[in-house]
Design a protein around this motif. Structure first.
Motif, PDB file in Angstrom:
ATOM      1  N   MET A   1       0.905  -1.209   0.262  1.00 29.38           N
ATOM      2  CA  MET A   1      -0.210   0.001   0.163  1.00 29.38           C
ATOM      3  C   MET A   1       0.940   1.232  -0.052  1.00 29.38           C
ATOM      4  N   ASN A   2       0.374   2.100  -0.747  1.00 29.92           N
ATOM      5  CA  ASN A   2       1.235   3.389  -0.950  1.00 29.92           C
ATOM      6  C   ASN A   2       0.802   4.652   0.131  1.00 29.92           C
ATOM      7  N   THR A   3       1.618   5.224   0.892  1.00 27.26           N
ATOM      8  CA  THR A   3       0.962   5.959   1.980  1.00 27.26           C
ATOM      9  C   THR A   3       1.150   7.285   1.038  1.00 27.26           C
ATOM     10  N   THR A   4      -0.192   7.976   1.094  1.00 29.57           N
ATOM     11  CA  THR A   4      -0.163   9.391   0.525  1.00 29.57           C
ATOM     12  C   THR A   4      -0.562  10.478   1.819  1.00 29.57           C
ATOM     13  N   ARG A   5      -0.389  11.469   1.199  1.00 25.80           N
ATOM     14  CA  ARG A   5      -0.675  12.828   2.265  1.00 25.80           C
ATOM     15  C   ARG A   5      -2.154  12.447   2.812  1.00 25.80           C
ATOM     16  N   LYS A   6      -3.334  12.010   1.944  1.00 22.89           N
ATOM     17  CA  LYS A   6      -4.715  11.969   2.648  1.00 22.89           C
ATOM     18  C   LYS A   6      -4.691  10.921   3.713  1.00 22.89           C
ATOM     19  N   ASN A   7      -3.835   9.646   3.301  1.00 19.79           N
ATOM     20  CA  ASN A   7      -3.663   8.790   4.321  1.00 19.79           C
ATOM     21  C   ASN A   7      -2.916   9.109   5.606  1.00 19.79           C
ATOM     22  N   LEU A   8      -2.018  10.095   5.718  1.00 18.42           N
ATOM     23  CA  LEU A   8      -1.187  10.581   6.658  1.00 18.42           C
ATOM     24  C   LEU A   8      -1.946  11.327   7.639  1.00 18.42           C
ATOM     25  N   TYR A   9      -2.850  12.314   6.922  1.00 18.58           N
ATOM     26  CA  TYR A   9      -3.843  13.247   7.540  1.00 18.58           C
ATOM     27  C   TYR A   9      -4.788  12.365   8.255  1.00 18.58           C
ATOM     28  N   ILE A  10      -5.468  11.383   7.695  1.00  8.18           N
ATOM     29  CA  ILE A  10      -6.426  10.407   8.283  1.00  8.18           C
ATOM     30  C   ILE A  10      -6.084   9.793   9.380  1.00  8.18           C
ATOM     31  N   LYS A  11      -4.785   9.361   9.130  1.00  6.84           N
ATOM     32  CA  LYS A  11      -4.153   8.879  10.382  1.00  6.84           C
ATOM     33  C   LYS A  11      -3.892   9.553  11.780  1.00  6.84           C
ATOM     34  N   ILE A  12      -3.692  10.957  11.479  1.00  7.13           N
ATOM     35  CA  ILE A  12      -3.396  12.033  12.599  1.00  7.13           C
ATOM     36  C   ILE A  12      -4.755  12.142  13.083  1.00  7.13           C
ATOM     37  N   HIS A  13      -5.811  12.376  12.099  1.00 10.55           N
ATOM     38  CA  HIS A  13      -7.029  12.669  12.598  1.00 10.55           C
ATOM     39  C   HIS A  13      -7.765  11.786  13.612  1.00 10.55           C
ATOM     40  N   LYS A  14      -7.518  10.355  13.198  1.00  2.00           N
ATOM     41  CA  LYS A  14      -7.943   9.258  14.006  1.00  2.00           C
ATOM     42  C   LYS A  14      -7.079   9.054  15.089  1.00  2.00           C
ATOM     43  N   THR A  15      -5.799   9.306  15.368  1.00  2.02           N
ATOM     44  CA  THR A  15      -4.830   8.894  16.420  1.00  2.02           C
ATOM     45  C   THR A  15      -5.061  10.228  17.312  1.00  2.02           C
ATOM     46  N   LEU A  16      -4.987  11.630  17.010  1.00  5.12           N
ATOM     47  CA  LEU A  16      -4.975  12.416  17.792  1.00  5.12           C
ATOM     48  C   LEU A  16      -6.447  13.235  18.045  1.00  5.12           C
ATOM     49  N   GLY A  17      -7.127  12.859  17.207  1.00  4.26           N
ATOM     50  CA  GLY A  17      -8.783  13.354  17.442  1.00  4.26           C
ATOM     51  C   GLY A  17      -8.736  14.668  17.051  1.00  4.26           C
ATOM     52  N   LEU A  18      -7.724  15.252  16.148  1.00  3.86           N
ATOM     53  CA  LEU A  18      -7.796  16.516  15.505  1.00  3.86           C
ATOM     54  C   LEU A  18      -8.774  16.674  14.349  1.00  3.86           C
ATOM     55  N   SER A  19      -9.243  17.858  13.805  1.00  2.00           N
ATOM     56  CA  SER A  19     -10.143  17.863  12.579  1.00  2.00           C
ATOM     57  C   SER A  19      -9.363  17.450  11.330  1.00  2.00           C
ATOM     58  N   LYS A  20     -10.260  16.877  10.290  1.00  2.00           N
ATOM     59  CA  LYS A  20      -9.377  16.722   9.005  1.00  2.00           C
ATOM     60  C   LYS A  20      -8.667  17.704   8.562  1.00  2.00           C
ATOM     61  N   ASN A  21      -9.583  19.065   8.448  1.00  4.21           N
ATOM     62  CA  ASN A  21      -8.658  20.323   8.061  1.00  4.21           C
ATOM     63  C   ASN A  21      -7.453  20.606   8.747  1.00  4.21           C
ATOM     64  N   ILE A  22      -7.368  20.330  10.209  1.00  7.78           N
ATOM     65  CA  ILE A  22      -6.114  20.824  10.860  1.00  7.78           C
ATOM     66  C   ILE A  22      -5.342  19.852  10.793  1.00  7.78           C
ATOM     67  N   SER A  23      -5.645  18.356  10.453  1.00  5.28           N
ATOM     68  CA  SER A  23      -4.824  17.399  10.278  1.00  5.28           C
ATOM     69  C   SER A  23      -4.113  17.505   8.798  1.00  5.28           C
ATOM     70  N   SER A  24      -4.981  17.844   7.781  1.00  9.13           N
ATOM     71  CA  SER A  24      -4.340  18.197   6.603  1.00  9.13           C
ATOM     72  C   SER A  24      -3.220  19.245   6.641  1.00  9.13           C
ATOM     73  N   LYS A  25      -3.774  20.255   7.321  1.00 12.48           N
ATOM     74  CA  LYS A  25      -2.757  21.363   7.475  1.00 12.48           C
ATOM     75  C   LYS A  25      -1.494  21.265   7.941  1.00 12.48           C
ATOM     76  N   ILE A  26      -1.379  20.429   9.053  1.00  6.97           N
ATOM     77  CA  ILE A  26      -0.128  19.866   9.730  1.00  6.97           C
ATOM     78  C   ILE A  26       0.586  19.070   8.551  1.00  6.97           C
ATOM     79  N   ILE A  27       0.094  18.087   7.839  1.00  7.77           N
ATOM     80  CA  ILE A  27       0.771  17.467   7.090  1.00  7.77           C
ATOM     81  C   ILE A  27       1.419  18.406   5.722  1.00  7.77           C
TER      82      ILE A  27
END
Length: 94
Positions: A1-27
């Motif tokens: 499986m390739n890891t994409t930016r989207k996969n990374l921000y979704i993992k941050i969203h699920k792990t830390l409980g941040l919103s998807k917008n904030i997680s996307s901005k961090i990545i």
């Protein structure tokens, strides 16, 4: 499986409980910072992961393996990654 930016921000969203917008901005900010440091030819060393650095490759002669004709390969910059001993050990322990 390739890891994409989207996969990374979704993992941050699920792990830390941040919103998807904030997680996307961090990545996005992380990769912008990472890219800008490499563009400035700075070495990036991440403890227990590895080192990224820009390498200048000189112009050289290359050969087409199919036809045998020689061509000049232009000078260019490329990125090198050297894995840390810790990462290599983790990869080889399984």
């Amino acid at each position: 499986m390739n890891t994409t930016r989207k996969n990374l921000y979704i993992k941050i969203h699920k792990t830390l409980g941040l919103s998807k917008n904030i997680s996307s901005k961090i990545i996005d900010d992380f990769f912008d910072l990472f890219s800008n440091e490499l563009i400035k030819k700075e070495k990036i060393k991440i403890h227990s992961f590895g080192t990224f650095q820009v390498i200048n490759k000189k112009e050289r002669i290359g050969r087409n393996p199919k036809t045998g004709t020689e061509h000049t390969i232009s000078a260019r910059n490329t990125i090198s990654f050297i894995a840390s001993k810790i990462l290599k050990k983790q990869l080889n322990s399984k």
